[in-house]
Scaffold this motif. Sequence first.
Motif, short mmCIF file in Angstrom:
data_model
loop_
_atom_site.label_atom_id
_atom_site.label_comp_id
_atom_site.label_asym_id
_atom_site.label_seq_id
_atom_site.Cartn_x
_atom_site.Cartn_y
_atom_site.Cartn_z
N GLY A 126 0.81 -1.22 0.00
CA GLY A 126 0.00 0.00 0.00
C GLY A 126 0.84 1.26 0.00
N ALA A 127 1.88 1.30 0.83
CA ALA A 127 2.75 2.48 0.90
C ALA A 127 3.48 2.69 -0.41
CB ALA A 127 3.73 2.33 2.06
N LEU A 128 3.94 1.60 -1.01
CA LEU A 128 4.66 1.70 -2.28
C LEU A 128 3.73 2.19 -3.39
CD1 LEU A 128 7.49 1.19 -3.38
CD2 LEU A 128 6.77 -1.11 -4.03
N MET A 129 2.49 1.73 -3.38
CA MET A 129 1.51 2.18 -4.37
C MET A 129 1.29 3.68 -4.27
SD MET A 129 -1.95 3.18 -4.53
CE MET A 129 -2.80 2.40 -3.18
N MET A 130 1.21 4.19 -3.02
CA MET A 130 1.02 5.63 -2.82
C MET A 130 2.17 6.42 -3.43
SD MET A 130 -0.41 6.01 1.05
CE MET A 130 -2.01 5.38 1.55
N VAL A 131 3.39 5.98 -3.19
CA VAL A 131 4.57 6.69 -3.68
C VAL A 131 4.65 6.62 -5.20
CG1 VAL A 131 7.09 6.75 -3.70
CG2 VAL A 131 5.87 6.36 -1.56
N ILE A 132 4.45 5.43 -5.76
CA ILE A 132 4.55 5.25 -7.21
C ILE A 132 3.55 6.12 -7.95
CG2 ILE A 132 4.18 3.58 -9.08
CD1 ILE A 132 5.41 1.45 -7.27
N ARG A 133 2.34 6.26 -7.39
CA ARG A 133 1.32 7.06 -8.06
C ARG A 133 1.50 8.56 -7.82
NH1 ARG A 133 -3.24 4.69 -9.97
NH2 ARG A 133 -4.53 6.47 -9.36
#
Length: 324
Positions: A156-163
């Motif tokens: 979830g945290a990685l998805m936030m950063v990537i987007r």
Amino acid sequence: MPEGNHSTLTEFVLSGFPGLQPQYESLASAVLFLVYFFTMIANATVLFLLVTDRSLHKPMYYIILNLTACDILFSTTTLPKIISKYWFQSRTISFTACFVQMYFVHYLGTVNSYILFQMALDRYLAICRPLRYTLLFKTSTVLILSVTAWVVAKAGALMMVIRAYPLPYCASNIISNCYCDHIGITSLACTDRAAYSIPAFVNAMIMLLGPLAFIIFSYSCIIIAVLKIANVQGRLKTMSTCSGQLIIISLYYLPRCFVYLASNIGITFSADMRILIIMLYSILPPMINPLIYCLRAKDMRESLLKLFRRKTVSHKVQISAMTD
């Protein structure tokens, strides 16, 4: 403006507490430093006890070990930068560093939520399924759940950063918070952020409310089980085993739920009050949790007393050797 990695910003500015007068900035930095110092000392002591005292090598204390590590990492992620802002007037944070901080803030927050889920599971099995507790909740079970929490929380945290990272940031670079978080960063994007904020909000709600739903369910079952105990002393003794966990869970969830609910039902706060509430539920639990472990858990109290006795005896032997 079309999306793409064409931001004109190279750094962000953390607003801290916008209404704080300059003459109080040194005091604010001193208070934050003391909070960080005591958080590190308290959690390092608990960590030392958990690692060195074999009597604490039990499933419940392995959960506390994970929570302690998470508290140390979260405080180290958030506090040093805001302390340096007020102490050394270091107000800026680089573009990339801000996203790295955002990742760890949301990642560690999710891990914390999963660890509290494990705590509730431990008490649920111990009280509602006592005959199967040792069979179901073994050290290997805690290890699997803990590794899963640390690994799954990355998604979830990685998805936030990537987007959020590729968005165009070309307007204000002032983040209205004491650290970089998803809302603080993406609100500065020069594009429609709905497509990014809604999935992030849904993810945050799943990470927050999913474990919370089980926690509420487990403690509802615990209360029902306790009420079936005929002996009043038995009821009190059983509930006392949950009191420490309930305090820790309340410190984590209640302020967060209050902020989310208030924002959705139209309650507004001043910028300083909002940031103060965020900082309170971010930095106080890591400092207070070790006190709860040591005051509420009998094994932890005894382990801490043994440590103090060893230190006292060692100090007396040193003084005796020096005087001989």
